[in-house]
Enzyme design. Sequence first.
Site, PDB file in Angstrom:
ATOM      1  N   LYS A  90       0.742  -1.266  -0.152  1.00  0.00           N
ATOM      2  CA  LYS A  90       0.134   0.222   0.184  1.00  0.00           C
ATOM      3  C   LYS A  90       1.436   1.190   0.396  1.00  0.00           C
ATOM      4  CE  LYS A  90      -4.739  -1.642   1.340  1.00  0.00           C
ATOM      5  NZ  LYS A  90      -4.616  -2.722   2.135  1.00  0.00           N
ATOM      6  N   GLU A 112     -10.233   7.210   2.511  1.00  0.00           N
ATOM      7  CA  GLU A 112     -10.974   6.675   3.807  1.00  0.00           C
ATOM      8  C   GLU A 112     -10.168   5.474   3.827  1.00  0.00           C
ATOM      9  OE1 GLU A 112     -10.330   6.682   0.341  1.00  0.00           O
ATOM     10  OE2 GLU A 112     -10.431   3.940   0.900  1.00  0.00           O
ATOM     11  N   SER A 371       1.363  -9.745  -0.796  1.00  0.00           N
ATOM     12  CA  SER A 371       1.553  -8.389  -0.509  1.00  0.00           C
ATOM     13  C   SER A 371       1.934  -7.698   0.525  1.00  0.00           C
ATOM     14  CB  SER A 371      -0.472  -8.136  -1.160  1.00  0.00           C
ATOM     15  OG  SER A 371      -1.038  -9.118  -0.528  1.00  0.00           O
TER      16      SER A 371
HETATM   17  C1  LIG Z   1      -5.739  -3.795   1.331  1.00  0.00           C
HETATM   18  C2  LIG Z   1      -4.590  -5.094   1.170  1.00  0.00           C
HETATM   19  C3  LIG Z   1      -4.453  -5.925  -0.006  1.00  0.00           C
HETATM   20  C4  LIG Z   1      -6.101  -5.685  -0.465  1.00  0.00           C
HETATM   21  O1  LIG Z   1      -6.084  -4.368  -1.793  1.00  0.00           O
HETATM   22  P1  LIG Z   1      -5.945  -4.499  -3.737  1.00  0.00           P
HETATM   23  O2  LIG Z   1      -6.096  -3.049  -3.417  1.00  0.00           O
HETATM   24  O3  LIG Z   1      -6.443  -5.403  -4.231  1.00  0.00           O
HETATM   25  O4  LIG Z   1      -4.538  -4.789  -3.576  1.00  0.00           O
HETATM   26  C5  LIG Z   1      -3.929  -7.334  -0.163  1.00  0.00           C
HETATM   27  N1  LIG Z   1      -2.844  -7.634   0.855  1.00  0.00           N
HETATM   28  C6  LIG Z   1      -2.287  -6.997   1.831  1.00  0.00           C
HETATM   29  C7  LIG Z   1      -1.613  -7.043   2.100  1.00  0.00           C
HETATM   30  C8  LIG Z   1      -3.131  -5.858   1.571  1.00  0.00           C
HETATM   31  O5  LIG Z   1      -3.428  -4.320   2.937  1.00  0.00           O
END
Ligand SMILES: *Cc1c(COP(=O)(O)O)cnc(C)c1O
Length: 388
Positions: A90, A112, A371
């Site tokens: 993020k 938000e 992610s």
């Molecule tokens: C917020 C988040 C997501 C989901 O958001 P996307 O916009 O689909 O990437 C996925 N993995 C993590 C670790 C997150 O914090």
Amino acid sequence: MSLVQERRGYFGEFGGSFVPPELQEVLDYLEEQFLQYKDDHEFNEEFKFYLKEYVGRANPLTFAARLTERLGGAKIYLKREDLNHTGSHKINNVIGQILLAKRMGAKRVIAETGAGQHGVATATACAMFGMDCTIYMGEEDTRRQALNVFRMELLGAKVVPVSKGQGRLKDAVDEALNDLVQNYKDTFYLLGSAVGPHPYPSIVKHFQSIISEESKMQILEKEGRLPDAVIACVGGGSNAIGAFAHYIDEPGVRLIGVEPEKAATLTKGVPAVLHGFKCLVLLDEEGNPQPTYSIAAGLDYPGIGPEHSYLKVSGRAEYYTVTNEEVLEAFQVLSRTEGIIPALESTHAVAYAMKLAPALSKEQIIIVNLSGRGDKDVEQVFHMLKQP
Ligand SMILES: *Cc1c(COP(=O)(O)O)cnc(C)c1O
């Protein structure tokens, strides 16, 4: 990228901007500024500087040797977004948008947040850049995520609980948009995923594309060829679109998005307008957005970015669901075999990779976009495993 936007802000029939005229003016100006800076050399140098010095990029593309051996099929590589400052992808988008906000003369950033993760990333970067920061959060969510509210406050942000409507994410988005329309002269609305009216999905993709820019160079260096598949989890779709971006024009690379069984927007959604843009949406029998549920708070969203909607209907990308049981299993397997505790969101991608890898040959290569890190989820998994 190959997805020619025939109409501005559209991917096939998806995307666009369905907002009141006063908001449209603000979005038009944002688009103009974004188009100016996205190819500006100095701007891009500054973006790269903070990604390196503050976020800690480039993060590695780690070969998961023991997981690969255990599954007995394709080689699995992990793109380590979990190693970024604040522990997920993020922050890439947040840094990019704050730099844009500064160029546009904004003194104040609003955002938000649902589960709090985007709010924390925004508050973090605002602290570092000395920007005034206000985070809108559904009242219900502020109670469930009290620790994240405290984190944002520690970082100097003002958290505004929204009690209107159902006191959830959608209501927080509405409040943030109201704030933007009233204060657009000095305020920048920092959107957290590849969703929302044009130009936000394109802005978020642009800044998250660093993920595949790096992974493509890294895999060519390590293997001398492109991967056979790239797998990412999809909530709103930002980590996935960033992980896919530089492979969209490479037809030999399968692009695979993974959703929770109970928030299967791409697998089961139909075209509709949600939060100011057109995408695939999960609707109930009356045509209202369906309540979704995921054990991963970051994947709990009834819509999906417009480009993913288009990648799905055009057949360029594939989308699958995994069950909570498969996610819990993958969470433990990755922890034990690789010493990496993944975020529950990212674990959806790992769980699908665990199904796909054994079906492929040992010469084939899969990149899994990890992610985020799982520290935030350990307590929740403890309750699910130890006190079911
Ligand atoms: C917020 C988040 C997501 C989901 O958001 P996307 O916009 O689909 O990437 C996925 N993995 C993590 C670790 C997150 O914090």
